[in-house]
Enzyme design. Structure first.
Site, PDB file in Angstrom:
ATOM      1  N   ASN A 186      -4.920  46.717 -48.433  1.00 39.19           N
ATOM      2  CA  ASN A 186      -5.450  47.567 -47.197  1.00 39.19           C
ATOM      3  C   ASN A 186      -3.957  48.239 -46.831  1.00 39.19           C
ATOM      4  O   ASN A 186      -3.220  48.196 -47.856  1.00 39.19           O
ATOM      5  CB  ASN A 186      -5.434  46.388 -46.080  1.00 39.19           C
ATOM      6  CG  ASN A 186      -4.366  45.353 -45.910  1.00 39.19           C
ATOM      7  OD1 ASN A 186      -2.983  45.795 -46.198  1.00 39.19           O
ATOM      8  ND2 ASN A 186      -4.600  44.420 -45.159  1.00 39.19           N
ATOM      9  N   THR A 222      -7.868  50.112 -48.122  1.00 38.78           N
ATOM     10  CA  THR A 222      -8.929  49.909 -46.824  1.00 38.78           C
ATOM     11  C   THR A 222      -8.067  50.252 -45.660  1.00 38.78           C
ATOM     12  O   THR A 222      -6.817  49.930 -45.680  1.00 38.78           O
ATOM     13  CB  THR A 222      -9.611  48.489 -46.721  1.00 38.78           C
ATOM     14  OG1 THR A 222      -8.629  47.676 -46.737  1.00 38.78           O
ATOM     15  CG2 THR A 222     -10.515  48.476 -47.849  1.00 38.78           C
ATOM     16  N   GLY A 224      -9.091  49.662 -42.060  1.00 36.13           N
ATOM     17  CA  GLY A 224      -9.535  48.992 -40.873  1.00 36.13           C
ATOM     18  C   GLY A 224     -10.792  49.831 -40.595  1.00 36.13           C
ATOM     19  O   GLY A 224     -11.424  50.481 -41.425  1.00 36.13           O
ATOM     20  N   LYS A 226     -10.723  52.808 -39.504  1.00 37.68           N
ATOM     21  CA  LYS A 226     -10.780  54.075 -39.692  1.00 37.68           C
ATOM     22  C   LYS A 226     -11.404  54.170 -41.035  1.00 37.68           C
ATOM     23  O   LYS A 226     -11.831  55.489 -41.401  1.00 37.68           O
ATOM     24  CB  LYS A 226      -9.191  54.566 -39.975  1.00 37.68           C
ATOM     25  CG  LYS A 226      -8.390  54.743 -38.728  1.00 37.68           C
ATOM     26  CD  LYS A 226      -7.006  54.917 -38.983  1.00 37.68           C
ATOM     27  CE  LYS A 226      -6.252  53.953 -39.380  1.00 37.68           C
ATOM     28  NZ  LYS A 226      -4.775  54.336 -39.943  1.00 37.68           N
ATOM     29  N   ASP A 254     -12.532  41.361 -47.276  1.00 35.18           N
ATOM     30  CA  ASP A 254     -13.357  40.453 -48.217  1.00 35.18           C
ATOM     31  C   ASP A 254     -14.828  40.957 -48.099  1.00 35.18           C
ATOM     32  O   ASP A 254     -15.312  41.187 -49.452  1.00 35.18           O
ATOM     33  CB  ASP A 254     -13.393  38.732 -47.843  1.00 35.18           C
ATOM     34  CG  ASP A 254     -12.015  38.493 -47.796  1.00 35.18           C
ATOM     35  OD1 ASP A 254     -11.066  38.934 -48.652  1.00 35.18           O
ATOM     36  OD2 ASP A 254     -11.723  37.462 -47.070  1.00 35.18           O
ATOM     37  N   LYS A 287     -20.180  39.748 -36.476  1.00 36.64           N
ATOM     38  CA  LYS A 287     -20.289  38.243 -36.245  1.00 36.64           C
ATOM     39  C   LYS A 287     -19.014  37.554 -36.470  1.00 36.64           C
ATOM     40  O   LYS A 287     -18.123  37.828 -36.863  1.00 36.64           O
ATOM     41  CB  LYS A 287     -21.174  37.778 -37.405  1.00 36.64           C
ATOM     42  CG  LYS A 287     -22.623  38.256 -37.266  1.00 36.64           C
ATOM     43  CD  LYS A 287     -23.533  37.525 -38.282  1.00 36.64           C
ATOM     44  CE  LYS A 287     -24.823  37.835 -38.186  1.00 36.64           C
ATOM     45  NZ  LYS A 287     -25.737  37.444 -39.718  1.00 36.64           N
ATOM     46  N   SER A 293     -20.111  35.203 -41.866  1.00 35.76           N
ATOM     47  CA  SER A 293     -20.262  36.464 -41.352  1.00 35.76           C
ATOM     48  C   SER A 293     -21.045  37.363 -42.311  1.00 35.76           C
ATOM     49  O   SER A 293     -21.638  38.446 -41.758  1.00 35.76           O
ATOM     50  CB  SER A 293     -19.378  36.858 -40.644  1.00 35.76           C
ATOM     51  OG  SER A 293     -18.420  37.467 -41.722  1.00 35.76           O
TER      52      SER A 293
END
Ligand code: ATP
Ligand code: RIB
Length: 308
Positions: A186, A222, A224, A226, A254, A287, A293
């Site tokens: 990330n 990654t 987030g 964005k 994940d 979720k 989720s």
């Protein structure tokens, strides 16, 4: 037909409390909700891939305790292969204490890896055939690093593509990184590993160049809500995230990694894979929880169709 893939990594039981704000040191915060369930970056990623339709096998280690049943029961319910789940009496099954701020969705996590931090050479030797038969192996940094290094080295020497999700951040050697076909940090991990603050396309490109110098071919950072930066075969772009009402982003990375792995194994290129993985992650953040989720393939396909 999709190629076989392996997720080598952690299983821990997630003990999650939702609270009005994250506590400062010494503070006790009362919360309205507690949930216990399967988790651990490796397990979350494997379940995401399995539910998305991948031919995926989980390799991890659990204790001999009631928390181990959380893993085994979940795998039974989902019809997952349990042949490579090692068991030890020397440690308990790992746990993660997760606090989620119900207003901002931010989280704080403390993890005790327990059994999955004690994967031995005998364990890794016993999965060599499985690794050899696979097209991709996906690793994270939540199990003992010597085990990760043995798996990465063996996979690399046998032409199996290694994807390293560099989470949670820990110092790793250039030797280990050089075995990676792809890394998926990330933005925070990308900065810790490269020294470059990732804020936009240009800075992400600079961070990607550092990874490339260390021998990594494809870089996926990654970002987030964005979206995700991808550097592959000379093309660099940010693919925006889907706009959804996120209520719990724990495990979004994940979800993304499991989705990306699934799509690559189906022969999709990185750009198509990013769209598929972003859809999977966008569904998961709507979720509560981590493993629980993860959406089904039907849900992902319907979501993608609804987005045009
Ligand atoms: P975590 O450590 O919480 O598991 P991460 O930091 O590893 O997450 P992120 O970069 O936060 O991972 O998110 C991964 C992917 O999930 C993003 O690239 C994006 O596609 C998706 N995602 C994350 N947050 C959101 C959001 N609020 N809305 C839509 N998609 C999101
Ligand atoms: O990425 C989310 C995971 O990190 C949680 O399931 C928790 O187990 C922590 O390890």
């Amino acid at each position: 037909m999709a190629g076989k893939v392996v997720v080598f990594g952690s299983f821990v039981v997630d003990l999650m409390a939702r609270i009005p704000h994250l506590p400062v040191p010494g503070e006790t915060v009362k919360g309205p909700m507690f949930k216990m369930g399967p988790g651990g970056k490796g397990f979350n990623q494997c379940v995401a891939a399995h539910k998305a339709g991948a031919d995926v096998t989980m390799i991890t280690k659990i204790g001999k305790d009631s928390f181990a049943d959380v893993a085994l029961n979940t795998m039974d319910e989902l019809g997952m292969v349990k042949d490579h789940i090692f068991v030890t009496e020397e440690a308990g099954t790992g746990i993660a204490l997760i606090l989620v701020d119900e207003n901002t969705s931010q989280n704080e996590i403390a993890i005790v890896s327990g059994a999955c931090g004690m994967i031995t050479e005998e364990d890794t030797d016993s999965v060599k055939e499985l690794i050899r038969e696979s097209e991709y192996v996906l690793l994270q940094l939540e199990v003992n690093q010597d085990a990760n290094e043995r798996i990465a080295d063996y996979a690399y020497r046998n032409g199996v593509k290694v994807i390293i999700n560099t989470a949670p951040y820990s110092e790793i050697s250039d030797e280990f990184l050089s075995k990676a076909y792809m890394v998926t940090p990330n933005e925070v991990e990308a900065e810790s590993l490269t020294g470059i603050k990732v804020e936009d396309l240009e800075s992400a490109g600079k961070a990607a160049a550092v990874f490339k110098d260390k021998g990594v071919k494809k870089i996926v950072i990654t970002l987030g809500g964005k979206g995700v930066f991808i550097s592959s075969d000379g093309r660099e772009e940010i693919i925006p995230a889907f706009s959804v009402n996120a209520i719990d982003t724990t495990g979004a990375g994940d979800a993304f990694n499991g989705g990306f792995l699934t799509a690559l194994a189906e022969g999709k290129d990185e750009w198509e894979a990013a769209r598929f993985a972003s859809a999977l992650a966008a569904l998961s953040v709507q979720k509560l929880g981590t493993t629980p989720s993860m959406p089904t393939r039907e849900e992902i396909d319907a979501f993608l169709e609804s987005q045009g």
